[in-house]
Write a protein that holds these residues in place. Structure first.
Motif, PDB file in Angstrom:
ATOM      1  N   THR A   1      25.927  26.470  -3.267  1.00 19.15           N
ATOM      2  CA  THR A   1      27.405  26.090  -3.865  1.00 19.15           C
ATOM      3  C   THR A   1      28.266  27.136  -3.888  1.00 19.15           C
ATOM      4  O   THR A   1      28.010  28.356  -3.930  1.00 19.15           O
ATOM      5  CB  THR A   1      26.887  25.633  -5.319  1.00 19.15           C
ATOM      6  OG1 THR A   1      25.840  24.853  -5.464  1.00 19.15           O
ATOM      7  CG2 THR A   1      28.138  25.365  -5.949  1.00 19.15           C
TER       8      THR A   1
ATOM      9  N   GLU B   1      32.377  27.534  -4.581  1.00 21.80           N
ATOM     10  CA  GLU B   1      33.435  26.919  -5.763  1.00 21.80           C
ATOM     11  C   GLU B   1      33.167  25.588  -6.243  1.00 21.80           C
ATOM     12  O   GLU B   1      33.797  24.659  -6.092  1.00 21.80           O
ATOM     13  CB  GLU B   1      34.637  26.935  -5.111  1.00 21.80           C
ATOM     14  CG  GLU B   1      35.166  28.363  -4.368  1.00 21.80           C
ATOM     15  CD  GLU B   1      36.359  28.556  -3.749  1.00 21.80           C
ATOM     16  OE1 GLU B   1      37.278  27.258  -3.906  1.00 21.80           O
ATOM     17  OE2 GLU B   1      36.844  29.573  -3.313  1.00 21.80           O
ATOM     18  N   ASN B   2      32.025  25.407  -6.815  1.00 15.65           N
ATOM     19  CA  ASN B   2      31.525  24.124  -7.305  1.00 15.65           C
ATOM     20  C   ASN B   2      31.339  23.075  -6.422  1.00 15.65           C
ATOM     21  O   ASN B   2      31.351  22.029  -6.737  1.00 15.65           O
ATOM     22  CB  ASN B   2      32.264  23.576  -8.696  1.00 15.65           C
ATOM     23  CG  ASN B   2      32.474  24.673  -9.376  1.00 15.65           C
ATOM     24  OD1 ASN B   2      31.340  25.249  -9.716  1.00 15.65           O
ATOM     25  ND2 ASN B   2      33.533  24.904 -10.176  1.00 15.65           N
TER      26      ASN B   2
END
Length: 66
Positions: free
Chosen positions: A2, A4-5
């Protein structure tokens, strides 16, 4: 992985499914997208490398305690 989300692996899998299911896409376009997905996968895998799981020296580790 993952970043940055954004779940990179899930996004890549979704793109591969969409490409394989699209019957209207030309073979040349499919090949181009498959190559781009391969390159992206290789680059994402390089982000996971550090001194513990590769031959990189510890000084190259990001966010390491000095």
């Amino acid at each position: 992985m993952t970043i940055e989300n954004i779940d990179i692996e899930a996004s890549i899998e979704k793109a591969q499914i969409i490409i394989s299911e699209d019957k209207d896409m030309s073979p040349a376009s499919k090949s181009m997208f498959e190559i781009l997905i391969l390159i992206i996968t290789l680059l994402v895998n390089r982000l996971n490398l550090n001194s513990r799981n590769s031959s990189k020296p510890p000084s190259c580790d990001r966010n390491r305690a000095k």
